[in-house]
Design a protein around this motif. Sequence first.
Motif, mmCIF file in Angstrom:
data_model
loop_
_atom_site.group_PDB
_atom_site.id
_atom_site.type_symbol
_atom_site.label_atom_id
_atom_site.label_comp_id
_atom_site.label_asym_id
_atom_site.label_seq_id
_atom_site.Cartn_x
_atom_site.Cartn_y
_atom_site.Cartn_z
ATOM 1 N N LYS A 11 -4.835 26.159 20.955
ATOM 2 C CA LYS A 11 -4.575 24.907 21.692
ATOM 3 C C LYS A 11 -4.954 23.694 20.827
ATOM 4 O O LYS A 11 -4.222 22.705 20.764
ATOM 5 C CB LYS A 11 -5.424 24.924 22.975
ATOM 6 C CG LYS A 11 -4.828 24.127 24.112
ATOM 7 C CD LYS A 11 -5.615 24.421 25.375
ATOM 8 C CE LYS A 11 -5.815 23.134 26.137
ATOM 9 N NZ LYS A 11 -6.752 23.269 27.246
ATOM 10 N N SER A 12 -6.100 23.796 20.166
ATOM 11 C CA SER A 12 -6.550 22.690 19.309
ATOM 12 C C SER A 12 -5.564 22.471 18.164
ATOM 13 O O SER A 12 -5.211 21.342 17.843
ATOM 14 C CB SER A 12 -7.935 22.993 18.726
ATOM 15 O OG SER A 12 -8.887 23.061 19.744
ATOM 16 N N ARG A 13 -5.121 23.578 17.563
ATOM 17 C CA ARG A 13 -4.186 23.453 16.438
ATOM 18 C C ARG A 13 -2.904 22.747 16.873
ATOM 19 O O ARG A 13 -2.367 21.906 16.148
ATOM 20 C CB ARG A 13 -3.854 24.837 15.868
ATOM 21 C CG ARG A 13 -2.963 24.755 14.620
ATOM 22 C CD ARG A 13 -2.711 26.091 13.997
ATOM 23 N NE ARG A 13 -2.036 26.987 14.906
ATOM 24 C CZ ARG A 13 -1.747 28.264 14.636
ATOM 25 N NH1 ARG A 13 -2.114 28.789 13.488
ATOM 26 N NH2 ARG A 13 -1.132 29.021 15.511
ATOM 27 N N ASP A 18 0.598 18.163 16.704
ATOM 28 C CA ASP A 18 1.384 17.125 17.391
ATOM 29 C C ASP A 18 0.990 15.729 16.900
ATOM 30 O O ASP A 18 1.843 14.869 16.702
ATOM 31 C CB ASP A 18 1.177 17.214 18.913
ATOM 32 C CG ASP A 18 1.865 18.441 19.502
ATOM 33 O OD1 ASP A 18 2.687 19.060 18.794
ATOM 34 O OD2 ASP A 18 1.563 18.783 20.663
ATOM 35 N N PHE A 19 -0.314 15.539 16.723
ATOM 36 C CA PHE A 19 -0.803 14.239 16.256
ATOM 37 C C PHE A 19 -0.261 13.938 14.856
ATOM 38 O O PHE A 19 0.209 12.827 14.586
ATOM 39 C CB PHE A 19 -2.334 14.230 16.249
ATOM 40 C CG PHE A 19 -2.922 12.910 15.804
ATOM 41 C CD1 PHE A 19 -3.150 11.890 16.724
ATOM 42 C CD2 PHE A 19 -3.228 12.684 14.466
ATOM 43 C CE1 PHE A 19 -3.676 10.674 16.316
ATOM 44 C CE2 PHE A 19 -3.750 11.464 14.055
ATOM 45 C CZ PHE A 19 -3.979 10.457 14.984
ATOM 46 N N VAL A 20 -0.319 14.932 13.995
ATOM 47 C CA VAL A 20 0.157 14.751 12.617
ATOM 48 C C VAL A 20 1.652 14.437 12.608
ATOM 49 O O VAL A 20 2.113 13.531 11.903
ATOM 50 C CB VAL A 20 -0.154 16.000 11.755
ATOM 51 C CG1 VAL A 20 0.573 15.942 10.412
ATOM 52 C CG2 VAL A 20 -1.661 16.122 11.534
ATOM 53 N N ASP A 21 2.403 15.171 13.417
ATOM 54 C CA ASP A 21 3.856 14.953 13.467
ATOM 55 C C ASP A 21 4.221 13.580 14.016
ATOM 56 O O ASP A 21 5.241 12.998 13.643
ATOM 57 C CB ASP A 21 4.531 16.044 14.316
ATOM 58 C CG ASP A 21 4.527 17.384 13.610
ATOM 59 O OD1 ASP A 21 4.342 17.404 12.375
ATOM 60 O OD2 ASP A 21 4.672 18.421 14.285
ATOM 61 N N GLY A 70 -11.527 23.585 10.372
ATOM 62 C CA GLY A 70 -10.670 23.926 9.236
ATOM 63 C C GLY A 70 -9.200 23.719 9.569
ATOM 64 O O GLY A 70 -8.433 23.189 8.755
ATOM 65 N N LEU A 71 -8.825 24.111 10.775
ATOM 66 C CA LEU A 71 -7.427 23.917 11.202
ATOM 67 C C LEU A 71 -7.073 22.430 11.230
ATOM 68 O O LEU A 71 -5.944 22.037 10.905
ATOM 69 C CB LEU A 71 -7.205 24.533 12.592
ATOM 70 C CG LEU A 71 -7.322 26.062 12.677
ATOM 71 C CD1 LEU A 71 -7.334 26.509 14.137
ATOM 72 C CD2 LEU A 71 -6.175 26.744 11.925
ATOM 73 N N LEU A 72 -8.055 21.617 11.606
ATOM 74 C CA LEU A 72 -7.821 20.160 11.604
ATOM 75 C C LEU A 72 -7.561 19.680 10.175
ATOM 76 O O LEU A 72 -6.611 18.923 9.928
ATOM 77 C CB LEU A 72 -9.037 19.438 12.205
ATOM 78 C CG LEU A 72 -8.987 17.912 12.141
ATOM 79 C CD1 LEU A 72 -7.823 17.356 12.967
ATOM 80 C CD2 LEU A 72 -10.312 17.315 12.650
ATOM 81 N N CYS A 73 -8.395 20.147 9.237
ATOM 82 C CA CYS A 73 -8.192 19.766 7.825
ATOM 83 C C CYS A 73 -6.824 20.229 7.347
ATOM 84 O O CYS A 73 -6.127 19.522 6.610
ATOM 85 C CB CYS A 73 -9.277 20.380 6.936
ATOM 86 S SG CYS A 73 -10.913 19.715 7.238
ATOM 87 N N GLU A 74 -6.445 21.426 7.757
ATOM 88 C CA GLU A 74 -5.143 21.958 7.350
ATOM 89 C C GLU A 74 -4.015 21.058 7.842
ATOM 90 O O GLU A 74 -3.118 20.688 7.075
ATOM 91 C CB GLU A 74 -4.958 23.382 7.909
ATOM 92 C CG GLU A 74 -3.597 23.974 7.564
ATOM 93 C CD GLU A 74 -3.323 25.315 8.243
ATOM 94 O OE1 GLU A 74 -4.233 25.862 8.886
ATOM 95 O OE2 GLU A 74 -2.188 25.801 8.126
ATOM 96 N N GLU A 75 -4.080 20.711 9.112
ATOM 97 C CA GLU A 75 -2.997 19.910 9.692
ATOM 98 C C GLU A 75 -2.946 18.510 9.078
ATOM 99 O O GLU A 75 -1.874 18.002 8.770
ATOM 100 C CB GLU A 75 -3.156 19.833 11.215
ATOM 101 C CG GLU A 75 -2.748 21.117 11.920
ATOM 102 C CD GLU A 75 -1.291 21.504 11.657
ATOM 103 O OE1 GLU A 75 -0.444 20.606 11.572
ATOM 104 O OE2 GLU A 75 -1.011 22.708 11.522
#
Lengths: 384, 85
Positions: A11-13, A18-21, A70-75
Amino acid sequence: MDLGLTPEQIKSRKRFSDFVDEYIAPVADQNDRDEETPVELIKKLGEQGFLGAFIPEEYGGKGMDMVTAGLLCEEIGRGSASLLSLLTINGMVSQAILKWGTRAQKEHWLPGLATAEKVAAFGVTEPDIGSDAKSVETTAELSGNSYILNGRKKWISYGQVADLFLILAQCDGKPTTFLIERDTPGFSTTPITGLLGFRSAMLAEVQIEGCRVPEENLVGRPGFGFSHVTNVALDHGRYCVGWGCLGLAEACLQASLSYTSERKQFGTNLRGHQLIQEMIADMITNIKATRLLCYHAAYLKETGDPGMIMETSIMKYFASRMVNKIANDAVQIHGAHGCGSEYSVQRYLRDAKIMEIIEGSNQMQQIIIAKSGYMNFRLEKRKK
Amino acid sequence: MTNDEIKERIKAFICQFIQNVDIPDDEDLFASGLVNSLFAMQLVLHIEKEFQLKVANDDLDYENFKSINAITDFIGQKDLNSETK
């Protein structure tokens, strides 16, 4: 062994993606050309709590688990490597304060850093000092209940806009770290432009001329500024960069999958050519391998395992090499289009190169990884 | 945990990093150049995980980490303090 994400992490990813896009990817090329990150974008990251990903809730952060962070950094890395470096350096300073700061320092600084009310920068590198960080030439002298700092720092990400700088200096010949605020008399910054990559990361050269810093801004103790404070920050930086490389590689892959599905040569889509398939296959495989290294480093960090320092180094080393190969292939696949400004892959390639240099060059990683290999070899021999 | 038990565990950890397995208990690990700067943080993490202690700002004293004896005394003292709290 379960290497899958939890429902909360999935869900967080999705939220990060979505935010990045919506807010990052569409403006990343323009920001790169402008060599600037709009203040509104930094504020948006703050509002989302992204800059407080690694800061515990008691200090106003989100206290994310290591995989989620980490997923946040990835995105973010998928959208803009420059912007990832904001997350990285803010996190590096936050982690240094969190681990070695006083209670008062944590309470004073961390809530602001978690929400982008304050932006932090990390000042170790100097015009003449890079990898040999413990030999910095900036000096700090005790004067009453303050320290007087003099020196120059260079290549400081977000140095143009940061409010707070963690500075490594020599205090009586002992590496020591201090927090300096931008408005300190004698402190100034000069923008660095025309960089190969990280062009919107607003790098600066920092001049520190007789800055009087109160002793309560000393982080850790004199003599521990490099071995303990800087190393905590660098370990954190490598963790963010490794995950960010994963995102950047994913962006290269997606761009290549899309382009080769549409572009036709010799009467067929590029995707039908086997030499293209080879590059795509290598991208997919290397991204998967990197992801496993990222998960392993996350697990060790989550459990406070001493092995996390070495595994994070290995993960960053592998990820940054991997993304250079992938970004290089992505440009190759795009041909002349890949070299032009209409496609993002030329930015990906320029940013990928920076990943091999920051937070400890790959040559420094090679040295410590090889030493660790010999150490383990010796241990195994002794056991037999 | 007795001081001897702490010392054995610390020795086992340090022996991973240093070729010479017979390091005198009072040998200055850092001054002798036996370990690199990464070791400093690895040691902190090891102490925290192995002995369930938090190493913080106040503990950053060279005297706490310089030798096997120093580290043992430091952990023993921290352990004692946490028990009396």
